[in-house]
Scaffold this active site. Structure first.
Site, PDB file in Angstrom:
ATOM      1  N   LYS A 114      39.936  10.824 -15.702  1.00 35.26           N
ATOM      2  CA  LYS A 114      39.470  12.036 -15.527  1.00 35.26           C
ATOM      3  C   LYS A 114      38.174  12.391 -16.471  1.00 35.26           C
ATOM      4  O   LYS A 114      38.450  12.027 -17.477  1.00 35.26           O
ATOM      5  CB  LYS A 114      40.587  12.811 -15.658  1.00 35.26           C
ATOM      6  CG  LYS A 114      40.403  14.516 -15.429  1.00 35.26           C
ATOM      7  CD  LYS A 114      40.487  14.504 -13.593  1.00 35.26           C
ATOM      8  CE  LYS A 114      41.590  14.857 -13.137  1.00 35.26           C
ATOM      9  NZ  LYS A 114      42.184  14.763 -11.727  1.00 35.26           N
TER      10      LYS A 114
ATOM     11  N   ARG B 104      -1.040  14.790 -35.120  1.00 33.16           N
ATOM     12  CA  ARG B 104      -0.361  15.438 -33.777  1.00 33.16           C
ATOM     13  C   ARG B 104       0.951  15.962 -34.176  1.00 33.16           C
ATOM     14  O   ARG B 104       1.529  15.527 -35.301  1.00 33.16           O
ATOM     15  CB  ARG B 104      -0.512  14.097 -32.875  1.00 33.16           C
ATOM     16  CG  ARG B 104       0.559  13.232 -33.141  1.00 33.16           C
ATOM     17  CD  ARG B 104       0.856  12.317 -32.029  1.00 33.16           C
ATOM     18  NE  ARG B 104       1.816  11.038 -32.594  1.00 33.16           N
ATOM     19  CZ  ARG B 104       2.326  10.361 -31.592  1.00 33.16           C
ATOM     20  NH1 ARG B 104       1.814  10.247 -30.239  1.00 33.16           N
ATOM     21  NH2 ARG B 104       3.164   9.422 -31.992  1.00 33.16           N
TER      22      ARG B 104
ATOM     23  N   GLN C 216       8.042   4.693 -32.283  1.00 26.98           N
ATOM     24  CA  GLN C 216       8.812   3.496 -32.520  1.00 26.98           C
ATOM     25  C   GLN C 216       9.005   3.333 -34.021  1.00 26.98           C
ATOM     26  O   GLN C 216       9.968   2.747 -34.469  1.00 26.98           O
ATOM     27  CB  GLN C 216       7.945   2.299 -31.743  1.00 26.98           C
ATOM     28  CG  GLN C 216       8.094   2.299 -30.503  1.00 26.98           C
ATOM     29  CD  GLN C 216       6.856   2.837 -29.831  1.00 26.98           C
ATOM     30  OE1 GLN C 216       6.350   3.976 -30.224  1.00 26.98           O
ATOM     31  NE2 GLN C 216       6.215   2.617 -28.608  1.00 26.98           N
TER      32      GLN C 216
ATOM     33  N   THR D 227      45.042  10.363 -12.480  1.00 24.98           N
ATOM     34  CA  THR D 227      43.904  11.093 -13.170  1.00 24.98           C
ATOM     35  C   THR D 227      44.479  12.384 -13.708  1.00 24.98           C
ATOM     36  O   THR D 227      44.059  12.934 -14.643  1.00 24.98           O
ATOM     37  CB  THR D 227      42.682  11.054 -12.826  1.00 24.98           C
ATOM     38  OG1 THR D 227      42.559  11.659 -11.616  1.00 24.98           O
ATOM     39  CG2 THR D 227      42.032   9.529 -12.162  1.00 24.98           C
ATOM     40  N   ASP D 228      45.167  12.951 -12.692  1.00 24.23           N
ATOM     41  CA  ASP D 228      45.627  14.420 -13.120  1.00 24.23           C
ATOM     42  C   ASP D 228      46.839  14.197 -14.053  1.00 24.23           C
ATOM     43  O   ASP D 228      46.570  15.185 -15.258  1.00 24.23           O
ATOM     44  CB  ASP D 228      46.448  14.871 -11.905  1.00 24.23           C
ATOM     45  CG  ASP D 228      46.498  16.430 -12.001  1.00 24.23           C
ATOM     46  OD1 ASP D 228      45.891  17.101 -11.983  1.00 24.23           O
ATOM     47  OD2 ASP D 228      47.879  16.645 -11.977  1.00 24.23           O
TER      48      ASP D 228
ATOM     49  N   ASN E 287       9.551  11.030 -26.045  1.00 21.23           N
ATOM     50  CA  ASN E 287       8.401  11.549 -26.713  1.00 21.23           C
ATOM     51  C   ASN E 287       7.923  12.862 -26.138  1.00 21.23           C
ATOM     52  O   ASN E 287       7.470  13.163 -25.011  1.00 21.23           O
ATOM     53  CB  ASN E 287       7.221  10.835 -26.894  1.00 21.23           C
ATOM     54  CG  ASN E 287       6.264  11.020 -27.811  1.00 21.23           C
ATOM     55  OD1 ASN E 287       6.236  12.003 -28.278  1.00 21.23           O
ATOM     56  ND2 ASN E 287       5.169  10.174 -27.980  1.00 21.23           N
TER      57      ASN E 287
ATOM     58  N   PHE F 231      -1.246   8.425 -34.181  1.00 20.75           N
ATOM     59  CA  PHE F 231      -1.381   7.284 -32.934  1.00 20.75           C
ATOM     60  C   PHE F 231      -2.396   6.860 -32.561  1.00 20.75           C
ATOM     61  O   PHE F 231      -3.462   7.513 -32.169  1.00 20.75           O
ATOM     62  CB  PHE F 231      -0.538   7.964 -31.616  1.00 20.75           C
ATOM     63  CG  PHE F 231       0.084   6.855 -30.803  1.00 20.75           C
ATOM     64  CD1 PHE F 231       0.835   5.882 -31.091  1.00 20.75           C
ATOM     65  CD2 PHE F 231      -0.549   6.600 -29.417  1.00 20.75           C
ATOM     66  CE1 PHE F 231       1.263   4.686 -30.325  1.00 20.75           C
ATOM     67  CE2 PHE F 231      -0.074   5.743 -28.714  1.00 20.75           C
ATOM     68  CZ  PHE F 231       1.025   4.739 -29.007  1.00 20.75           C
TER      69      PHE F 231
ATOM     70  N   HIS G  74       5.867  15.434 -25.409  1.00 25.81           N
ATOM     71  CA  HIS G  74       4.260  15.431 -25.954  1.00 25.81           C
ATOM     72  C   HIS G  74       3.671  16.920 -26.028  1.00 25.81           C
ATOM     73  O   HIS G  74       4.473  17.810 -25.272  1.00 25.81           O
ATOM     74  CB  HIS G  74       3.509  15.000 -24.677  1.00 25.81           C
ATOM     75  CG  HIS G  74       3.953  13.202 -24.431  1.00 25.81           C
ATOM     76  ND1 HIS G  74       3.625  12.355 -25.385  1.00 25.81           N
ATOM     77  CD2 HIS G  74       4.485  12.706 -23.272  1.00 25.81           C
ATOM     78  CE1 HIS G  74       3.926  11.124 -24.939  1.00 25.81           C
ATOM     79  NE2 HIS G  74       4.506  11.404 -23.595  1.00 25.81           N
TER      80      HIS G  74
HETATM   81  O1  LIG Z   1       4.261   7.235 -30.946  1.00 25.59           O
HETATM   82  C1  LIG Z   1       3.956   6.950 -29.516  1.00 25.59           C
HETATM   83  N1  LIG Z   1       4.255   5.687 -28.864  1.00 25.59           N
HETATM   84  C2  LIG Z   1       3.901   5.138 -27.863  1.00 25.59           C
HETATM   85  O2  LIG Z   1       4.224   4.028 -27.254  1.00 25.59           O
HETATM   86  C3  LIG Z   1       2.800   6.099 -27.094  1.00 25.59           C
HETATM   87  N2  LIG Z   1       2.178   5.950 -26.052  1.00 25.59           N
HETATM   88  C4  LIG Z   1       1.759   6.991 -25.710  1.00 25.59           C
HETATM   89  O3  LIG Z   1       0.804   7.503 -24.803  1.00 25.59           O
HETATM   90  N3  LIG Z   1       1.701   8.067 -26.676  1.00 25.59           N
HETATM   91  C5  LIG Z   1       2.792   7.502 -27.707  1.00 25.59           C
HETATM   92  N4  LIG Z   1       3.146   7.690 -29.039  1.00 25.59           N
END
Ligand SMILES: O=c1[nH]c(=O)c2[nH]c(=O)[nH]c2[nH]1
Length: 292
Positions: A12, A171, A214, A57-58, A240, A154, A242
């Site tokens: 469930k 950024r 990363q 499941t009940d 990410n 970056f 953005h």
């Molecule tokens: O920290 C980031 N890793 C990426 O692999 C990546 N690729 C991207 O376009 N921006 C970013 N920023």
């Protein structure tokens, strides 16, 4: 050629359970979503429709609510272990169980006895797997949204004919963290461990000067493993989120890293596992969970 039944499980999904504990006039609530899944000798129902070995499941749903009354729910890991061991221990045909629990956060309103607000969508999670007498616990957090307004760069990435992204030394870095960590055993102070892991991840996100999401992801996992010996492996999934600098030049305005467009999609999705090289075997800990 013969056609055979492959791996299967049933249960469930997403039982919504809310409990109120009363200490005089002071109430404490727990808000959980509990999913149960059982595995075992279940070929009859699939092949012939014979349900002799199928705990409905009940019934699984009812067990979740009855267990919440029969003893305090406690930490989600303990509740999941209790449920999983019950199903495997009481049904001869059932050899394994997977219990997933999400705990939804509520905050007390201004010291009020019995009124709460839901400040964020963040969830504490656990995925407990029972196989016979063995148990694995993978706990985590979901929808933990964080942002830093500087301390993130970056650059240095390959420029091919399709590259338009501008390099940046400053950024916004924002993400919604999904983290899961695998415990080496089950003799753990779950609440303390959760609180400290969450805090180490947040501190590392904030403090680590980031050259990529990363790198931040790895640093967060590494910090958890350095701080918490009970954890064998951390898996992180970090979109990410953005924030693009808006071009204001058409209005004769400079944009000195102050005005951003918060994009919804698409988003970069950065995922990885960080583990000790001598971590105990994962066994069934991750079985049927998403890779990250
Ligand atoms: O920290 C980031 N890793 C990426 O692999 C990546 N690729 C991207 O376009 N921006 C970013 N920023």
């Amino acid at each position: 050629m013969a056609i055979v039944l492959g791996p299967n499980q049933y249960g469930k999904a997403e039982n919504r359970l809310v409990t109120v504990s009363r200490n005089g006039s002071v109430h404490t609530i727990k808000d959980l979503t509990v999913s149960t899944s059982l595995r075992g000798d279940l070929s009859d129902t699939h092949l012939t429709g014979d349900n002799t070995k199928v705990l409905a499941t009940d019934t699984q749903k009812n067990t979740v609510y009855a267990f919440a009354k029969e003893a305090p729910v406690g930490e989600i890991e303990d509740f999941a272990l209790r449920l999983g061991r019950h199903f495997v221990g009481t049904q001869e045909a059932i050899s394994g169980a997977r219990i997933l629990i999400d705990e939804h956060a509520w905050e007390r309103i201004d010291g009020h006895d019995h009124a709460f607000s839901q400040g964020s969508n963040e969830k504490r999670t656990t995925a407990v797997t029972i196989e016979g007498s063995q148990a694995w616990v993978v706990s985590g957090v979901r929808d933990l949204v964080v942002l830093k307004s500087t301390g993130s760069e970056f650059h240095g990435y390959p420029k091919d004919p399709y590259t338009t992204l501008k390099e940046t030394n400053d950024r916004i870095l924002a993400t919604s963290v999904t983290a899961r960590w695998r415990y080496a055993g089950t003799d753990v102070d779950w609440a303390k461990s959760f609180t400290e892991i969450r805090s180490v991840m947040l501190k590392t996100f904030a403090d680590k000067h980031s050259l990529s999401l990363q790198q931040t992801l790895y640093a967060m996992g590494e910090a958890v493993l350095n701080a918490r010996p009970e954890v064998a492996e951390v898996r992180l999934s970090m979109p990410n989120k953005h924030h693009f600098l808006v071009d204001l030049s058409a209005f004769g305005l400079e944009n000195d890293n102050e005005v951003f467009y918060a994009a919804d999609r698409p988003y970069g999705l950065i995922e990885g596992s960080i583990l000790r090289d001598d971590a105990p075997d994962a066994g069934q800990a991750w079985s049927t969970l998403p890779a990250f």
